[in-house]
Design a protein around this motif. Sequence first.
Motif, PDB file in Angstrom:
ATOM      1  N   HIS A 143     -36.669  72.238 -59.359  1.00 59.69           N
ATOM      2  CA  HIS A 143     -37.048  70.935 -58.597  1.00 59.69           C
ATOM      3  C   HIS A 143     -36.867  70.919 -56.974  1.00 59.69           C
ATOM      4  CE1 HIS A 143     -37.040  66.641 -58.383  1.00 59.69           C
ATOM      5  NE2 HIS A 143     -36.149  66.512 -57.642  1.00 59.69           N
ATOM      6  N   ALA A 144     -35.979  71.550 -56.417  1.00 57.96           N
ATOM      7  CA  ALA A 144     -36.065  71.550 -54.902  1.00 57.96           C
ATOM      8  C   ALA A 144     -37.291  72.514 -54.511  1.00 57.96           C
ATOM      9  CB  ALA A 144     -34.689  72.143 -54.537  1.00 57.96           C
ATOM     10  N   GLY A 156     -34.073  60.561 -65.324  1.00 59.83           N
ATOM     11  CA  GLY A 156     -34.872  59.458 -64.985  1.00 59.83           C
ATOM     12  C   GLY A 156     -34.502  58.967 -63.470  1.00 59.83           C
ATOM     13  N   SER A 157     -35.275  59.558 -62.620  1.00 64.14           N
ATOM     14  CA  SER A 157     -34.931  59.226 -61.006  1.00 64.14           C
ATOM     15  C   SER A 157     -36.148  58.454 -60.788  1.00 64.14           C
ATOM     16  CB  SER A 157     -34.702  60.445 -60.496  1.00 64.14           C
ATOM     17  OG  SER A 157     -33.498  60.938 -60.903  1.00 64.14           O
ATOM     18  N   LEU A 158     -35.936  57.987 -59.483  1.00 59.96           N
ATOM     19  CA  LEU A 158     -37.099  57.434 -58.615  1.00 59.96           C
ATOM     20  C   LEU A 158     -37.076  58.400 -57.232  1.00 59.96           C
ATOM     21  CD1 LEU A 158     -36.975  53.598 -58.472  1.00 59.96           C
ATOM     22  CD2 LEU A 158     -38.468  55.254 -60.158  1.00 59.96           C
ATOM     23  N   ARG A 159     -38.426  58.853 -56.676  1.00 58.20           N
ATOM     24  CA  ARG A 159     -38.310  59.338 -55.667  1.00 58.20           C
ATOM     25  C   ARG A 159     -39.014  58.303 -54.613  1.00 58.20           C
ATOM     26  NH1 ARG A 159     -41.275  64.650 -55.459  1.00 58.20           N
ATOM     27  NH2 ARG A 159     -39.422  65.398 -55.570  1.00 58.20           N
ATOM     28  N   GLU A 171     -41.906  58.517 -60.123  1.00 55.72           N
ATOM     29  CA  GLU A 171     -40.854  58.731 -61.326  1.00 55.72           C
ATOM     30  C   GLU A 171     -40.784  60.010 -61.679  1.00 55.72           C
ATOM     31  OE1 GLU A 171     -40.877  54.954 -64.103  1.00 55.72           O
ATOM     32  OE2 GLU A 171     -42.844  54.897 -63.167  1.00 55.72           O
ATOM     33  N   LEU A 172     -39.601  60.410 -61.490  1.00 57.92           N
ATOM     34  CA  LEU A 172     -39.247  61.851 -61.650  1.00 57.92           C
ATOM     35  C   LEU A 172     -38.445  61.823 -63.202  1.00 57.92           C
ATOM     36  CD1 LEU A 172     -37.653  62.777 -58.157  1.00 57.92           C
ATOM     37  CD2 LEU A 172     -40.150  62.860 -59.210  1.00 57.92           C
ATOM     38  N   ALA A 173     -38.417  63.035 -63.810  1.00 57.22           N
ATOM     39  CA  ALA A 173     -37.589  63.302 -64.941  1.00 57.22           C
ATOM     40  C   ALA A 173     -35.890  63.636 -64.557  1.00 57.22           C
ATOM     41  CB  ALA A 173     -38.069  64.458 -65.755  1.00 57.22           C
ATOM     42  N   ASN A 200     -28.766  65.749 -69.484  1.00 56.81           N
ATOM     43  CA  ASN A 200     -29.852  65.874 -68.863  1.00 56.81           C
ATOM     44  C   ASN A 200     -30.438  67.396 -68.550  1.00 56.81           C
ATOM     45  OD1 ASN A 200     -27.371  65.648 -67.118  1.00 56.81           O
ATOM     46  ND2 ASN A 200     -28.673  66.343 -65.392  1.00 56.81           N
ATOM     47  N   LEU A 201     -29.485  68.174 -68.864  1.00 56.46           N
ATOM     48  CA  LEU A 201     -29.463  69.681 -68.879  1.00 56.46           C
ATOM     49  C   LEU A 201     -29.814  70.524 -70.195  1.00 56.46           C
ATOM     50  CD1 LEU A 201     -27.380  70.669 -65.662  1.00 56.46           C
ATOM     51  CD2 LEU A 201     -30.013  70.051 -65.777  1.00 56.46           C
TER      52      LEU A 201
END
Length: 407
Positions: A81-82, A248-251, A242-244, A378-379
């Motif tokens: 992701h990073a 479920g996250s926001l950037r 919107e990210l997974a 989440n993982l």
Amino acid sequence: MNCRHCQSPLSLPFLDLGSAPPSNAYLDEAALRAPEAWFPLRLLVCETCWLVQTEDHAGREQLFTDDYAYFSSFSASWLAHARAYVEAMAARFALGPESRVVEVAANDGYLLQFVRERAIPCYGIEPTASTAAAARGKGIEIVERFFGVALAEELAAQGRQADLIAANNVLAHVPDIDDFAAGHARLLKPAGVATFEFPHLMRMVAENQFDTAYHEHYSYLSLIAVARIFETNGLQVFDVEELATHGGSLRVFAQGAGGPRPVEGRVDALLARERAAGMETPAFHAGFQAAAERVKDELLAFLLDAKKRGLKVGAYGAAAKGNTLLNFAGVRPDLLPYVVDGNPAKVGKYMPGSRIPIVAEEVLRNDRPDRILILPWNLRDEIRSQLADTAGWGAEFVVAVPRLAIL
Ligand SMILES: [Zn+2]
């Protein structure tokens, strides 16, 4: 208590998990013979600005200690992701050798290593000594301090402003969210951009993710609340994705007030969806306690049934959310004898509160449990493929959130 942003008195409850120790306060052998500090873990909603927040009892120095055990680099999916983030930002904002990237809460350098690879100048800000040392080991400069207006002004005075500030998964973890946001406004160059990632409160409620509540997670954020907090502190939201990640996250992309970038249509579209979901009403927040209690009841029923049937159960992933779940449900080693983790800094320690031992993966392969409870849901896909060989002895994977399910 008053709202940490707008100072209105808080009275509307959102979630009451009783009390718990700080979720990253892993115990060593010696600590088992000593008492443990438990703090109330209650979340309230501000009916003025709709910021969901913890009731504060523990100071941040008690939570983010020098031996803070969370090392970002131990998660392969988080590293990927990073890397993708750095590639996307370098392309979108044309970052190069003349630019400067700053990461707030740089942890062990899991993200800035990819910035360095591209020869873009950068430094990190990280208050916990153990992770800062790991980042320096990767050749990354770290300012070992808590971030806010005071530090931002010092850095700006030294000419160290940023073209890009990455603040991924830290906005929700700061007690003084106004000072933190205002610090970004001070540290940005005039055309600079700051990005923030945080779990989206809309998803937390929709998917019963009550176990993401812990003391270090001070704020539970909507775009509505973040846009308002930023506006008060000299930042303007100009885009959102919107990210997974983390269920479920926001950037959120922000620039200084009056910055050069037009506001993308996605911002108003998401604000409208949040309003349509009722996020500015008490009704949206009303059912969450019952949802958490249902997860607790189902988990206990599963563990008691397994014990009665003589099935062996082990858990995987000594994550903060696991501590919230196990302590809320009152699970102890009689029902769950160990938690396996791939992070050598955690192995040999004990889960705070529940005092369940954290063991290395080989224990799983020697013990051959019938059920493996995945705590960091989440993982779950990453963990299942990592442990694919456990199917060889017929082990089944179980998650407790959003509902108890055998996978
Ligand atoms: Zn408020």
